[in-house]
Write an enzyme that holds these catalytic residues in place. Structure first.
Site, PDB file in Angstrom:
ATOM      1  CG  ASP A 178      10.225 -25.524 -21.916  1.00 44.67           C
ATOM      2  OD1 ASP A 178      10.183 -26.146 -22.996  1.00 44.67           O
ATOM      3  OD2 ASP A 178      10.735 -25.997 -20.885  1.00 44.67           O
TER       4      ASP A 178
ATOM      5  CD1 TRP B 101       8.824 -31.572 -17.504  1.00 40.80           C
ATOM      6  CD2 TRP B 101      10.917 -30.905 -17.067  1.00 40.80           C
ATOM      7  NE1 TRP B 101       9.645 -32.673 -17.586  1.00 40.80           N
ATOM      8  CE2 TRP B 101      10.927 -32.300 -17.326  1.00 40.80           C
ATOM      9  CE3 TRP B 101      12.112 -30.264 -16.767  1.00 40.80           C
ATOM     10  CZ2 TRP B 101      12.094 -33.048 -17.296  1.00 40.80           C
ATOM     11  CZ3 TRP B 101      13.291 -31.010 -16.728  1.00 40.80           C
ATOM     12  CH2 TRP B 101      13.266 -32.386 -16.995  1.00 40.80           C
TER      13      TRP B 101
ATOM     14  CE  LYS C 166      10.052 -34.359 -23.525  1.00 38.69           C
ATOM     15  NZ  LYS C 166      10.134 -35.423 -22.508  1.00 38.69           N
TER      16      LYS C 166
END
Length: 368
Positions: free
Chosen positions: A179, A109, A203
């Protein structure tokens, strides 16, 4: 199917969307038919209603309470996922700056972040784990932070590789941008040491469709004036996260999750204790398997959210996955980028689900 009969919800180890708490799902089930205090389905309530304005106010206050966040920060509920933040951050913070921002490349990511950020600016990759296959995170002595960088960006938890930072990185005199999509509200995070925190909600904190953004007020002072309204944090601040039609349903579910964290769990310290317990049991099962299950991440950098491991061969992994599905477990396939097995143990996944998975793993090892 009535919620109480759908036991697969309790055995959902998916990397995203992640499992939500059973009590939250029960409230969502009711709200889809009728929100009690409104008399309408949550799917049909106006985003311009006073009821929804109060939802946004309460959710903002709940996040402030959970993180101990003062009024020097704005709390926003945006769309576009974390991916939109990959671009909005440099567009916002680099106006008038000549030095390059610093980024860490610690997994799948953060690699995605680099690709988008490079469209906006030249940047400095302070450290990359790519040559090592992203099996570990950098030690402090490997990081030479610049005092003149406009900001430092990193990803707190890499869901694909199962790596998580267990410390705050960087300098206090350089804005930190993080993030936290996959570990936001799973533990305390010293939020006041960051300039921007962003986290999409599929999530730990809700369904896809909403991204929580925390931004320190002083970072807005030097923003360019020619940004499209959709990409300008100030537009969303002025409109109280209602600049255009927001995802009412997703925001409402995040509100329910924050109520659960505050009222049922008892805050982020308590949530962290539960998450550490789940992770410790699962990693112990890996470590005591005599190499049958092989943890992927370096021990010091193991994620409390995503336990990533391999078996001896891809064929054996496929047999494991097939057997796990037959046993009622869901979402254990590793990310398509690296394969293997991944057990995501987000906030909503209960301890008993981890214990059942461990029992399954022990039985699979015995019979193979």
């Amino acid at each position: 199917m009535p919620l109480q009969q759908n036991m697969n919800n309790s055995l959902n180890f998916s990397g995203g969307p992640g499992a939500l708490p059973a009590t939250v799902l029960a409230q969502v089930q009711e709200a889809i038919i009728c929100v009690p205090e409104v008399g309408l389905s949550i799917l049909g309530i106006s985003h311009r209603s006073e009821w929804f304005a109060e939802v946004v106010r309460e959710l903002e206050n709940n996040i402030r309470r959970l993180l101990g966040l003062d009024q020097g920060y704005h709390v926003l509920f945006l769309q576009g996922g974390a991916t939109q933040q990959f671009s909005m951050v440099p567009m916002t913070l680099l106006h008038g700056k000549t030095e390059p921002p610093e980024y860490l490349h610690t997994g799948y990511w953060s690699g995605k972040v680099l690709g988008e950020a490079r469209k906006e600016t030249k940047l400095r990759v302070l450290w990359s784990g790519e040559a090592d296959g992203f099996h570990r995170l950098p030690a402090d002595e490997e990081l030479d932070f610049s005092a003149t960088a406009p900001y430092l960006h990193y990803v707190s938890n890499e869901t694909v590789e199962g790596l998580q930072f267990h410390r705050v990185l960087g300098r206090d005199d350089v804005p930190r941008v993080c993030d936290m999509s996959s570990d936001f509200l799973s533990k305390p995070c010293e939020a006041d040491r960051f300039g921007i925190i962003y986290a999409h909600a599929q999530k730990n904190i809700g369904p896809a469709g909403v991204t929580v953004v925390l931004i320190r007020d002083e970072l807005l002072q030097d923003m360019p004036d020619n940004l499209p309204g959709w990409l300008d944090y100030r537009s969303h601040i002025k409109a109280h996260s209602n600049y255009n039609t927001p995802p009412v349903f997703a925001i409402y579910v995040v509100l329910l999750v924050t109520r659960w964290l505050l009222d049922d769990i008892g805050g982020l310290n308590a949530m962290n204790t539960l998450n550490q317990r789940k992770a410790a049991l699962l990693y112990e099962a890996l470590d005591q398997s005599d190499g049958f299950y092989q943890g992927r991440a370096a021990m010091a950098d193991r994620s409390l959210m995503n336990v990533v491991f391999n078996l001896a061969t891809p064929e054996l992994e496929q047999r494991f996955l097939a057997a796990s599905r037959n046993a009622g477990f869901s979402g254990l396939s590793g990310h398509r980028a690296i394969g293997g097995i991944r057990a995501s143990i987000y906030n909503g996944l209960e301890l008993h689900a981890v214990e059942k998975l461990i029992d399954f793993m022990l039985e699979f090892q015995k019979t193979r």
